[in-house]
Design an enzyme around this catalytic site. Structure first.
Site, PDB file in Angstrom:
ATOM      1  N   ASP A   1       0.750  17.273  19.286  1.00  0.00           N
ATOM      2  CA  ASP A   1       0.890  18.461  20.169  1.00  0.00           C
ATOM      3  C   ASP A   1       1.613  19.506  19.155  1.00  0.00           C
ATOM      4  O   ASP A   1       2.382  20.235  19.676  1.00  0.00           O
ATOM      5  CB  ASP A   1       2.285  17.919  21.081  1.00  0.00           C
ATOM      6  CG  ASP A   1       1.590  17.085  22.402  1.00  0.00           C
ATOM      7  OD1 ASP A   1       0.220  17.110  22.254  1.00  0.00           O
ATOM      8  OD2 ASP A   1       2.384  16.328  22.879  1.00  0.00           O
TER       9      ASP A   1
ATOM     10  N   HIS B   1       0.966  -1.074   0.047  1.00  0.00           N
ATOM     11  CA  HIS B   1      -0.107  -0.023  -0.071  1.00  0.00           C
ATOM     12  C   HIS B   1       0.832   1.535  -0.007  1.00  0.00           C
ATOM     13  O   HIS B   1       0.501   2.256  -0.032  1.00  0.00           O
ATOM     14  CB  HIS B   1      -0.805  -0.056   1.405  1.00  0.00           C
ATOM     15  CG  HIS B   1      -2.025   1.072   1.346  1.00  0.00           C
ATOM     16  ND1 HIS B   1      -2.329   1.911   1.996  1.00  0.00           N
ATOM     17  CD2 HIS B   1      -3.199   1.202   0.335  1.00  0.00           C
ATOM     18  CE1 HIS B   1      -3.312   2.844   1.958  1.00  0.00           C
ATOM     19  NE2 HIS B   1      -3.864   1.933   0.762  1.00  0.00           N
TER      20      HIS B   1
ATOM     21  N   ASP C   1      16.066  10.648  -9.001  1.00  0.00           N
ATOM     22  CA  ASP C   1      17.422  11.274  -9.142  1.00  0.00           C
ATOM     23  C   ASP C   1      17.969  10.885  -7.577  1.00  0.00           C
ATOM     24  O   ASP C   1      18.975  11.641  -7.150  1.00  0.00           O
ATOM     25  CB  ASP C   1      17.740  12.372  -9.416  1.00  0.00           C
ATOM     26  CG  ASP C   1      17.703  12.641 -11.071  1.00  0.00           C
ATOM     27  OD1 ASP C   1      17.510  11.430 -11.620  1.00  0.00           O
ATOM     28  OD2 ASP C   1      17.485  13.726 -11.563  1.00  0.00           O
TER      29      ASP C   1
ATOM     30  N   LYS D   1       3.327   4.217  -1.098  1.00  0.00           N
ATOM     31  CA  LYS D   1       3.134   5.262  -2.256  1.00  0.00           C
ATOM     32  C   LYS D   1       4.428   5.978  -2.354  1.00  0.00           C
ATOM     33  O   LYS D   1       4.199   7.184  -1.538  1.00  0.00           O
ATOM     34  CB  LYS D   1       1.979   6.182  -2.073  1.00  0.00           C
ATOM     35  CG  LYS D   1       0.551   5.213  -1.928  1.00  0.00           C
ATOM     36  CD  LYS D   1      -0.516   5.857  -1.646  1.00  0.00           C
ATOM     37  CE  LYS D   1      -1.861   4.998  -1.882  1.00  0.00           C
ATOM     38  NZ  LYS D   1      -1.755   4.084  -0.585  1.00  0.00           N
TER      39      LYS D   1
END
Length: 428
Positions: free
Chosen positions: A353, A169, A176, A171
């Site tokens: 936070d 899953h 380069d 991505k």
């Protein structure tokens, strides 16, 4: 062949097939390794140096300084930035994705990758066999003919049947070895545009420069070696990195074959370390009891917890049903749950936070935590965290908050459907 055997062999063949199917089912449904099954003790907060040490040493790769992370909102910003980076490639392109469907966006990426391969750039593409099933075979053949190296992760063949439930899953796009992209977007027309209607999804992706890009490259290489048996190395893929910005970051990954529970544990540690706020945006939200308890405990110690999820427009209604079945303890603890209304909400962002942000492919569910190969970019930078909070708040303005009273008063038939869906939560 005796008459008795002629009568018995069809029954025996059916029995063998049933046993074979049952074995495959067990192999795909059983957990790959022992999972975290106890509450993570709160020993420090997100401001403590020990928090960063734990995230960078106990759990994942080192947190490295000198990075620049640019936020890209929706396909109108995401796809042009990715295609521009591809067009500028001089040495190498590595690209791993779950969704790659035919259509205008898929065609644009195929053309861009092919053009660079023809120009002598080494182009490596890793597609999930299930997520990219809608990709035209003719397109794949044309790309391969022009020099694009394409592999499929766990194709549905007899020798992969025991792993058919394990998908990549992840991505990631790295150009380069210097510019990286990650986030929630798939290569399909659904992600194009500006989330202007129900046919164009809401998502966020990120463009990255700096030393952490080498970790993104290593994430691609992790699965490329599995499917191709080829080690990509040298300056073409791992050039010397210079500082590009002020953000500290790490690229965090998990897979059933190499620490399936590490992503789950990363989320648990971050939530347990929160002192003031947690903003969690997720396309699919089906937490296990440990994750729900961690969120509830955070709310009870005074942390403001906001969860932003898809609303009625969703591509997997069973996930929404299973999610809603267990909202009671969260709402009772004062956690705010919002459902995005305009279109499918596909973002995956957690802000803790306003100091630490985790973005990438991981949803807040068991499929991401234990079954899929996933990768997240963790960024430790207050300015970046404030920017992500501002984007979440813009999305909240287009969302509808679900109250405890409303959840409790939903019709009995919805409760039955949701409870039934929740029985499959270990696979969702």
């Amino acid at each position: 062949m005796t008459l008795r055997w002629r009568k018995m062999w069809p029954i025996a063949a059916v029995a063998v097939l049933i046993a074979f199917a049952g074995t495959l089912l067990v192999l795909n449904l059983m957990p790959p390794e022992k999972a975290v099954d106890q509450r993570v003790e709160r020993l420090y907060d997100s401001q403590s140096p020990q928090f960063r040490r734990s995230m960078g040493v106990l759990l994942g790769p080192a947190i490295v300084p000198g990075n620049k992370v640019e936020t890209l909102v929706n396909g109108r910003e995401i796809f042009p930035a990715m295609l521009e980076a591809i067009a500028r490639a001089k040495q190498s392109i590595t690209f791993e994705t779950y969704i790659y469907w035919e259509g205008a966006v898929g065609d644009a990426f195929a053309r861009a990758l092919t053009e660079r391969a023809r120009a002598g750039v080494r182009v490596h593409v890793l597609l999930d066999a299930v997520g990219a099933a809608k990709m035209k075979e003719s397109m794949l053949a044309d790309m391969r003919r022009d020099g694009v190296e394409i592999e499929h992760y766990h194709p549905l063949r007899w020798y992969h049947l025991g792993r058919m439930n394990n998908r990549t899953h992840r991505k990631t796009l790295v150009v380069d070895g210097r510019v990286g992209f990650t986030g929630g977007v798939g290569i399909a027309d659904k992600w194009d545009g500006q989330a202007e209607d129900s046919e164009h999804w809401r998502d966020t992706h990120f463009r990255v420069e700096g030393p952490v890009v080498a970790q993104m490259q290593a994430t691609f290489l992790d699965n490329w070696i599995q499917v191709r048996g080829e080690v990509l190395h040298g300056e073409r893929y791992f050039p010397a990195q210079e500082s590009a910005g002020s953000a500290r970051a790490q690229m965090f990954m998990s897979s059933p074959t190499g620490g399936s529970d590490s992503m789950h544990l990363m989320y648990l540690l971050a939530i347990t370390s929160a002192s003031t706020s947690i903003d969690l945006a997720s396309a699919y939200f089906v937490p296990d009891k440990l994750a729900r308890d961690a969120l509830v405990a955070a709310a009870k110690r005074g942390v403001r917890v906001r969860i932003l999820l898809p609303g009625p427009i969703i591509d997997a209604d069973i996930v929404r049903r299973a999610s809603r079945a267990d909202w009671g303890p969260l709402l009772e603890a004062g956690i705010a749950i919002h459902e995005y209304q305009p279109t499918m909400f596909h973002c995956k962002v957690m802000v803790v936070d306003q100091r630490m942000v985790s973005v990438g492919s991981t949803n807040f569910d068991n499929r991401s935590f234990r079954l899929n190969d996933e990768s997240n970019l963790n960024v430790y930078d207050e300015a970046f965290a404030r920017a992500q909070t501002a984007i979440i708040e813009r999305d909240l303005a287009q969302s509808r908050q679900v109250t405890l009273a409303e959840w409790q008063a939903r019709p009995w038939h919805e409760k039955v459907i949701e409870y039934t869906a929740s029985l499959l939560s270990f696979q969702l």
